[in-house]
Design a protein around this motif. Structure first.
Motif, short mmCIF file in Angstrom:
data_model
loop_
_atom_site.label_atom_id
_atom_site.label_comp_id
_atom_site.label_asym_id
_atom_site.label_seq_id
_atom_site.Cartn_x
_atom_site.Cartn_y
_atom_site.Cartn_z
N VAL A 114 0.84 -1.20 0.00
CA VAL A 114 0.00 0.00 0.00
C VAL A 114 0.87 1.25 0.00
O VAL A 114 0.67 2.18 -0.79
CB VAL A 114 -0.95 -0.01 1.21
N ARG B 46 -1.56 5.52 6.73
CA ARG B 46 -2.03 6.78 6.16
C ARG B 46 -0.93 7.39 5.30
O ARG B 46 0.18 7.61 5.80
CB ARG B 46 -2.43 7.74 7.29
N LEU C 260 -5.29 2.01 -7.68
CA LEU C 260 -6.02 2.03 -6.41
C LEU C 260 -6.98 0.85 -6.30
O LEU C 260 -7.23 0.35 -5.20
CB LEU C 260 -6.77 3.36 -6.26
N LEU D 7 -4.94 -1.99 -5.03
CA LEU D 7 -4.70 -1.85 -3.60
C LEU D 7 -5.95 -2.18 -2.80
O LEU D 7 -5.88 -2.82 -1.74
CB LEU D 7 -4.24 -0.42 -3.28
N ARG D 8 -7.11 -1.72 -3.28
CA ARG D 8 -8.36 -2.01 -2.57
C ARG D 8 -8.61 -3.52 -2.53
O ARG D 8 -9.08 -4.05 -1.52
CB ARG D 8 -9.53 -1.28 -3.24
N VAL E 127 -6.19 -5.02 0.08
CA VAL E 127 -6.64 -4.73 1.44
C VAL E 127 -7.92 -5.49 1.76
O VAL E 127 -8.09 -6.03 2.85
CB VAL E 127 -6.84 -3.21 1.61
N LEU F 231 -10.03 0.40 2.50
CA LEU F 231 -9.17 1.41 1.89
C LEU F 231 -10.02 2.63 1.54
O LEU F 231 -11.03 2.50 0.83
CB LEU F 231 -8.48 0.87 0.65
N ARG F 232 -9.64 3.79 2.04
CA ARG F 232 -10.36 5.04 1.75
C ARG F 232 -9.42 6.00 1.03
O ARG F 232 -8.26 6.15 1.42
CB ARG F 232 -10.88 5.67 3.05
N ILE G 55 -4.67 8.74 1.45
CA ILE G 55 -5.07 7.33 1.35
C ILE G 55 -4.90 6.69 2.72
O ILE G 55 -3.83 6.77 3.32
CB ILE G 55 -4.20 6.60 0.30
N ALA H 268 -5.57 3.09 4.83
CA ALA H 268 -5.88 1.66 4.82
C ALA H 268 -5.94 1.17 6.26
O ALA H 268 -5.05 1.47 7.07
CB ALA H 268 -4.83 0.89 4.04
#
Length: 398
Positions: A317, A349, A365, A368-369, A372, A379-380, A391, A393
């Motif tokens: 991430v 973060r 992304l 990555l989502r 996660v 993941l936000r 970002i 997680a």
């Protein structure tokens, strides 16, 4: 034999569900009586702001108990096993007016149960009339025309009654689901759907990473190795005629070999950093900072070891987010914070001061989502135009 056993199980299930519908018709008057006998005396206190909280507490307490009876009815007769988190008592405000409040549920359930009882009563009355009609036919006191008319009218009323009963049964199930939350079966189905999506995302991310590694090896390392071989070949051919030129070519080949080795090491780090196994996540993130083209500040606030899958996900991430920031955000600096409260998830973060506008649905992304999500994490991405991009997680460590 299996077919007979299956039919027997289905018949028992149908009988149990029918008994559950009948039990619901019997418990509905209890809710109506409670709302009437308790609501009327407490009405003036509900209207006065000073006494309203206490009156709501009294009214909501009984409503929650009766809602608990309905909850057990759904479990016994319909097999709905609701998680305990949804069975906890609501607060007074939730009991009075919030979505899924016990009073709201009890009021609607009482009305639906009374209507269901009325429909069952009409069906029973129709069955008695059908019996009388059959007896009249047997005695010969009922003519053919009258019999046909009664059959048509009775068939229509029976159809309407059964349709109404099915609709009320579905309403009962929907009310229970809205108040008590999804059943364990529904939660399991949702979980299966989430895992299917997560698996597809992980497979897509792995395939994308393989294609990127192939491009790096083909377009980068392979081409430089070809150039290195050409330099060595030129040096060998010119060694006898011009020793000075050959030495110069060998020096150039040595430098090229060092650069190829560094690039190959970089590709290997992107596949899997060996420092994760030998030194841990903190040192591996230090390697990311060393290779980052931007100033990177890392705050590592984790006590104790982390599960290996969590460390791997956190590393990638950070690595992917930092790489994206360096390539696309026009940022001047990136900060990373990795922290974990005792017993809580690992929070990663990443924030940069770039121009923002990152697409959460982009391939990077999304990968990555998926990574996660495979660990039940979240993941936000917050990247408004003009920046900054943040970002976050959250990776469960249980």
């Amino acid at each position: 034999m299996n077919g007979g056993a299956g039919n027997g199980a289905e018949a028992r299930s149908a009988v149990r569900r029918a008994a559950g519908v009948l039990a619901g018709c019997l418990t509905a008057p209890l809710g109506s009586a409670y709302l009437l006998l308790s609501g009327v005396p407490l009405g003036p206190f509900l209207l006065w702001p000073r006494t309203r909280p206490h009156a709501l507490g009294l009214l909501g307490s009984g409503a929650r108990r009766l809602a608990g009876v309905e909850r057990r009815r759904r479990t016994v007769f319909f097999g709905d096993r609701f998680p305990e988190a949804y069975g906890r008592e609501a607060s007074e405000s939730e009991a009075y007016g919030g979505d899924g409040g016990a009073l709201r549920y009890l009021a609607v359930r009482s009305w639906a149960g009374l209507v269901c009882g009325t429909v069952l009563g009409l069906l029973g009355f129709g069955a008695v009339l059908a019996g009388l009609l059959v007896a009249g036919v047997a005695r010969g006191t009922t003519g053919v025309a009258e019999l046909l008319g009664q059959l048509v009218l009775g068939g229509v009323l029976l159809f309407l009654g059964l349709q109404g009963l099915a609709a009320l049964t579905a309403l009962d199930a929907r009310l229970a689901r809205e108040h008590f939350g999804p059943s364990e079966r529904e939660l399991l189905r949702r979980r299966i759907d989430e895992l299917s999506v997560s698996r597809a995302a992980v497979v897509g991310a792995v395939d994308g990473e393989r294609r990127r590694i192939e491009r790096d090896l083909h377009d980068g390392v392979q081409q430089r190795l070809v150039a290195l071989a050409m330099l060595i070949g030129r040096a060998r051919r010119g060694a006898g005629r011009d020793p000075g030129r050959a030495a110069e070519l060998l020096d150039q080949a040595h430098r090229e070999a060092q650069e190829v080795l560094a690039e190959l090491r970089e590709v290997a780090w992107r596949v899997y950093p060996s420092a994760l196994d030998s030194l841990g996540l903190e040192e591996a993130l230090g390697g990311v900072a060393q290779r980052c083209a931007l100033p990177l500040r890392i705050a590592y606030e984790v006590e104790g070891p982390l599960p290996r899958p969590v460390e791997t996900a956190a590393y990638f991430v950070v690595s992917e987010a930092v790489t994206n920031a360096a390539k696309h955000s026009a940022a001047s600096a990136v900060s990373v914070r990795v922290a974990r409260a005792p017993g809580g998830p690992l929070t990663v973060r990443i924030e940069d001061d770039g121009r923002g506008g990152a697409d959460p649905a982009g391939s990077g992304l999304t990968g990555l989502r998926g990574r996660v999500g495979a660990l039940d994490g979240v993941l936000r991405v917050d990247s408004p135009l003009g920046g900054p991009t943040t970002i976050v997680a959250e990776l469960p460590c249980a």
